[in-house]
Design an enzyme around this catalytic site. Structure first.
Site, PDB file in Angstrom:
ATOM      1  N   ASP A  55       0.820  -1.210   0.000  1.00  0.00           N
ATOM      2  CA  ASP A  55       0.000   0.000   0.000  1.00  0.00           C
ATOM      3  C   ASP A  55       0.859   1.269   0.000  1.00  0.00           C
ATOM      4  OD1 ASP A  55      -2.238   1.615   0.208  1.00  0.00           O
ATOM      5  OD2 ASP A  55      -2.584   1.223   2.343  1.00  0.00           O
ATOM      6  N   GLU A  90      -2.754   9.930  -1.372  1.00  0.00           N
ATOM      7  CA  GLU A  90      -3.968   9.115  -1.440  1.00  0.00           C
ATOM      8  C   GLU A  90      -4.556   8.846  -0.069  1.00  0.00           C
ATOM      9  OE1 GLU A  90      -6.186   5.186  -1.474  1.00  0.00           O
ATOM     10  OE2 GLU A  90      -4.391   5.807  -0.379  1.00  0.00           O
ATOM     11  N   GLU A  91      -3.695   8.621   0.896  1.00  0.00           N
ATOM     12  CA  GLU A  91      -4.141   8.210   2.223  1.00  0.00           C
ATOM     13  C   GLU A  91      -4.790   9.363   3.002  1.00  0.00           C
ATOM     14  OE1 GLU A  91      -4.204   5.248   3.041  1.00  0.00           O
ATOM     15  OE2 GLU A  91      -2.499   4.138   2.254  1.00  0.00           O
ATOM     16  N   ASP A 101      -3.298  -1.108  -6.870  1.00  0.00           N
ATOM     17  CA  ASP A 101      -3.254  -0.827  -5.432  1.00  0.00           C
ATOM     18  C   ASP A 101      -3.357  -2.144  -4.664  1.00  0.00           C
ATOM     19  OD1 ASP A 101      -3.073   0.604  -3.096  1.00  0.00           O
ATOM     20  OD2 ASP A 101      -4.901   1.772  -3.397  1.00  0.00           O
ATOM     21  N   HIS A 151      -3.205  -1.733   6.318  1.00  0.00           N
ATOM     22  CA  HIS A 151      -3.224  -0.693   7.357  1.00  0.00           C
ATOM     23  C   HIS A 151      -2.790  -1.221   8.729  1.00  0.00           C
ATOM     24  CE1 HIS A 151      -5.675   2.789   5.398  1.00  0.00           C
ATOM     25  NE2 HIS A 151      -4.688   2.348   4.635  1.00  0.00           N
TER      26      HIS A 151
END
Length: 422
Positions: free
Chosen positions: A167, A227-228, A282, A369
């Protein structure tokens, strides 16, 4: 990739066109022969025929492409700048024909208060050389369609020290490998066209008559920042880089484009209209991924990608041994598309009518995550296989059959050389 902060994970699209299974006319897409595939994916960059290109590229500790990205990459930090330099140095050294466009923006975030954070997108581009020559000579900028390959390179702000291997360090490294794998074949194909142009007094006019000038598009790779989410995924706290880029490109007009080439809304063509397909990678790098086909209007592209995987498995060129293919939904029919998709960097482009192929596994990998999303938890054969699958997809899209340089192993195994054949 932060879209599980939204509930539900699938969000119903309000764009009814995605309920339709639409097969557009695309330029080229000529399947590669098995011989061409073998040479396209050969270890021409290895110092020895015995070395694994997958390890040379993607070993978490020493892989030339991946290991420099496996650091925290929060936007606006030294780690982010180091990864930017890695991208720039790779293309400058290995792929000098590619050009670079930076797109920078600033934004406040919920985590940084009144402090503006800088977000930097990098767009590496390879266009047909006659178009590049026109622009260098100061002539009118020509509109060109480009296959667009995308991954985000930023990592989470919290937990501190988060690396984000799937990620999205691995997808970034995969796209670097793809660019290198297809570059030589593109060069040979376009050199052949340029030679015919030089020999023909009518040059570009004849190419236009036989459709070759029109059909030859380019390819670009976007490494997107921001992006996050910094705190919690919302429309404002996410997709900082892609939102800024889509907005800027929507305003970049091609007022001089030939009659008959207009955008879908009838207005002047914009930079967004130059994207023939937005292919977003992704969360790739975990074993046994299951990647759905999300959009009916680009299911044809998903089928081509699935076909690439199938060919490579039949040829024994993939290293992973999953129970099922990565791409299992090639036979999906129009009535099976429910309009749902995962929120990710494609959304600002999708909302503006850009066709999207989203390559992301569902369910998400277990390490998503968490602090376990690091190099030690990557499945390196799977990473290498994704690079091969996407390379074949791009090579067939760019119509390079007959132009893939043959790589010949020297008898002393000291390296490999290319056999020049046209």
């Amino acid at each position: 990739m932060g879209s599980r902060l939204i509930s539900p994970t699938f969000v119903l699209s309000t764009l009814t066109l995605f309920f339709l299974l639409f097969i557009p006319q695309i330029n080229g897409y000529t399947p590669l022969s098995e011989k061409s595939i073998a040479h396209l994916l050969s270890s021409s960059h290895a110092s020895s025929s015995l070395e694994s290109q997958t390890n040379l590229d993607f070993d978490p500790k020493s892989g030339a492409l991946l290991s420099p990205i496996l650091i925290p990459r929060v936007p606006g930090t030294p780690g982010s700048e180091k990864v930017q330099h890695h991208f720039v140095d790779f293309f400058a050294k290995e792929l000098p024909h590619w050009t670079l466009e930076w797109q920078n923006s600033t934004s406040k975030t919920p985590a940084t208060g009144d402090t503006d954070v800088k977000f930097s997108n990098l767009v590496f581009r390879r266009d047909p050389p006659w178009l590049v020559a026109n622009q260098k000579d100061g002539r009118e900028k020509k509109f060109v369609k480009r296959l667009t390959l995308v991954a985000h390179y930023d990592s989470l702000y919290r937990p501190e020290g988060f690396v984000g291997a799937i990620d999205s360090a691995a997808p970034c490294a995969i796209l670097m490998a793809v660019a290198r794998n297809v570059d030589r074949a593109l060069t040979k194909r376009w050199e052949g066209i340029m030679r015919r142009m030089e020999e023909d007094v009518d040059g570009l006019e004849d190419l236009e008559d036989d459709g070759e000038k029109e059909e030859d598009g380019g390819v670009q790779i976007m490494f997107l920042d921001g992006e996050e989410a910094w705190v919690q995924w919302t429309d404002e706290d996410s997709l900082y880089g892609s939102r800024a880029l889509a907005t800027e490109w929507e305003g970049r007009k091609y007022d001089g484009v030939e009659v008959g080439k207009r955008s879908v809304d009838g207005g002047p063509m914009t930079e967004l209209d130059s994207i023939s397909l937005f292919v977003l990678l992704d969360l790739l790098g975990a074993p046994g991924p299951k990647v759905p086909s999300f959009f009916g209007d680009t299911h044809w592209a998903y089928q081509h990608l699935a076909s690439a995987e199938s060919k490579l498995r039949k040829m024994g060129l993939l290293e992973s041994k999953p129970k099922r293919p990565f791409l299992q939904e090639g036979k999906k029919t129009a009535n099976m598309f429910n309009g749902g998709y995962v929120l990710d960097d494609h959304v600002p482009f999708l909302q503006r009518g850009v066709p999207v192929l989203h390559v992301i596994p569902l369910p998400f990998p277990e390490v998503w995550h968490t602090m376990d999303d690091d190099g030690d938890h990557l499945d390196i054969p799977t990473v290498g296989d994704w690079a091969k699958i996407v390379s074949l997809f791009v090579a067939e899209w760019m119509d390079v059959e007959g132009f893939v340089p043959e790589v010949v192993v020297g008898s002393n195994n000291e390296g490999r050389r290319e056999r020049e054949e046209l």
